[in-house]
Design a protein around this motif. Structure first.
Motif, short mmCIF file in Angstrom:
data_model
loop_
_atom_site.label_atom_id
_atom_site.label_comp_id
_atom_site.label_asym_id
_atom_site.label_seq_id
_atom_site.Cartn_x
_atom_site.Cartn_y
_atom_site.Cartn_z
N UNK A 246 0.83 -1.20 0.00
CA UNK A 246 0.00 0.00 0.00
C UNK A 246 0.87 1.26 0.00
N UNK A 247 1.95 1.25 0.78
CA UNK A 247 2.83 2.42 0.82
C UNK A 247 3.46 2.69 -0.55
N UNK A 248 3.83 1.63 -1.24
CA UNK A 248 4.39 1.80 -2.58
C UNK A 248 3.37 2.44 -3.52
N UNK A 249 2.13 2.00 -3.41
CA UNK A 249 1.07 2.56 -4.25
C UNK A 249 0.81 4.02 -3.89
N UNK A 250 0.84 4.34 -2.59
CA UNK A 250 0.63 5.72 -2.14
C UNK A 250 1.70 6.64 -2.72
N UNK A 251 2.97 6.21 -2.65
CA UNK A 251 4.07 7.04 -3.14
C UNK A 251 3.99 7.26 -4.65
N UNK A 252 3.33 6.35 -5.36
CA UNK A 252 3.16 6.51 -6.80
C UNK A 252 1.91 7.32 -7.14
N UNK A 253 1.17 7.76 -6.09
CA UNK A 253 -0.03 8.56 -6.33
C UNK A 253 -1.23 7.75 -6.77
N UNK A 254 -1.23 6.45 -6.48
CA UNK A 254 -2.31 5.60 -6.94
C UNK A 254 -3.34 5.24 -5.90
N UNK A 255 -3.47 6.07 -4.83
CA UNK A 255 -4.39 5.75 -3.74
C UNK A 255 -5.40 6.88 -3.56
N UNK A 256 -6.64 6.51 -3.39
CA UNK A 256 -7.67 7.46 -2.99
C UNK A 256 -8.34 6.92 -1.73
N UNK A 257 -8.97 7.80 -0.98
CA UNK A 257 -9.62 7.34 0.26
C UNK A 257 -8.63 7.23 1.39
N UNK A 258 -8.99 6.44 2.38
CA UNK A 258 -8.13 6.29 3.55
C UNK A 258 -7.89 4.82 3.84
#
Length: 261
Positions: A242-254
């Motif tokens: 999940x952290x990898x996806x967050x750093x790539x800007x691929x996360x919405x929501x919480x």
């Protein structure tokens, strides 16, 4: 800014033209940056208008007529201690230039003349020492006696910027400055607004018990509708992905990480 000035006026620019151009350019940038977060001011006021119209001279004359001033060491002083200040304040320096206090009193005089009955100033935390001096100056003019001094002063607090988990170091001397526009280039305007609103401009003055109650209610009876639909519960085993996806800007929501049992 220098590049924009050169593009519009070339290399042969007088100091007066550069100063006037710079004034309008800075105001334009402020309007645009504030507009990006939905903040719009009805009136933009230039301090030089106070001097050109004679407002500064007028407020000086009013204070002198009331006997609240005196001269010392070539400067003209306000008897601020008569109204509870820790020391008397200079209004006009020995070189004849007026101080911020004198100009601020003229500006607040103008606001009262426009019909406002309660004034609110929002200042940076580094101006804490000027609050009492302005309020005592207003009292000398007959406005805002204790316990309700004028203006009401709200002190904004310094913020800490973090990028990818690391604090962003800023230094005016080194020229390393992060502007509001820089933040909005990286963060959605609504996210930036919500972050500042949740903190509160003067939250540092809020008792801890009140802060805890606010956060508790935000997570319970004030919880926005639909929040559950954008929430994801994960355990620690999923965190790296999940952290990898967050750093790539691929996360919405919480994402809520459940601790190990």
């Amino acid at each position: 800014m220098a590049a924009r000035l050169r593009a519009e006026h070339g290399d042969d620019v007088s100091p007066d033209v550069a100063r006037e151009w710079g004034y309008h350019d800075v105001v334009r940038q402020l309007r645009e940056d504030l507009g990006r977060i939905g903040v719009h001011f009805d009136t933009w006021f230039s301090e030089r208008v106070l001097h050109e119209r004679g407002d500064v001279a007028a407020v000086l004359g009013e204070l002198e007529a009331k006997g609240h001033t005196y001269e010392r060491d070539g400067a003209r002083w306000l008897r601020s201690t008569d109204f509870g200040d820790t020391r008397d304040r200079v209004r006009v320096r020995s070189d004849g230039t007026t101080t911020y206090l004198c100009n601020d009193l003229a500006y607040h005089r103008d606001k009262l003349a426009r019909g406002w009955t309660h004034l609110i100033d929002i200042w940076g935390a580094d101006h804490h020492g000027q609050v009492k001096s302005l309020q005592t100056g207003m009292q000398a003019r007959g406005y805002g006696p204790e316990p309700e001094p004028e203006p009401e002063s709200i002190l904004g607090q310094l913020v800490k910027l973090v990028r990818h988990g690391e604090p962003v170091r800023m230094s005016k001397r080194a020229g390393n400055i992060i502007t509001r526009a820089d933040i909005l280039d990286e963060v959605d305007a609504d996210v930036a607004r919500m972050t500042f609103l949740l903190q509160g401009i003067d939250s540092v003055q809020t008792p801890m018990a009140d802060r805890i109650e606010c956060w508790t209610r935000l997570g319970s009876d004030l919880k926005p509708r639909g929040l559950d639909a954008i929430g994801h519960d994960i355990d620690l085993n999923d965190l790296d992905g999940v952290l990898t996806t967050i750093l790539k800007g691929g996360v919405t929501g919480r994402y809520v990480v459940a601790p190990r049992a």
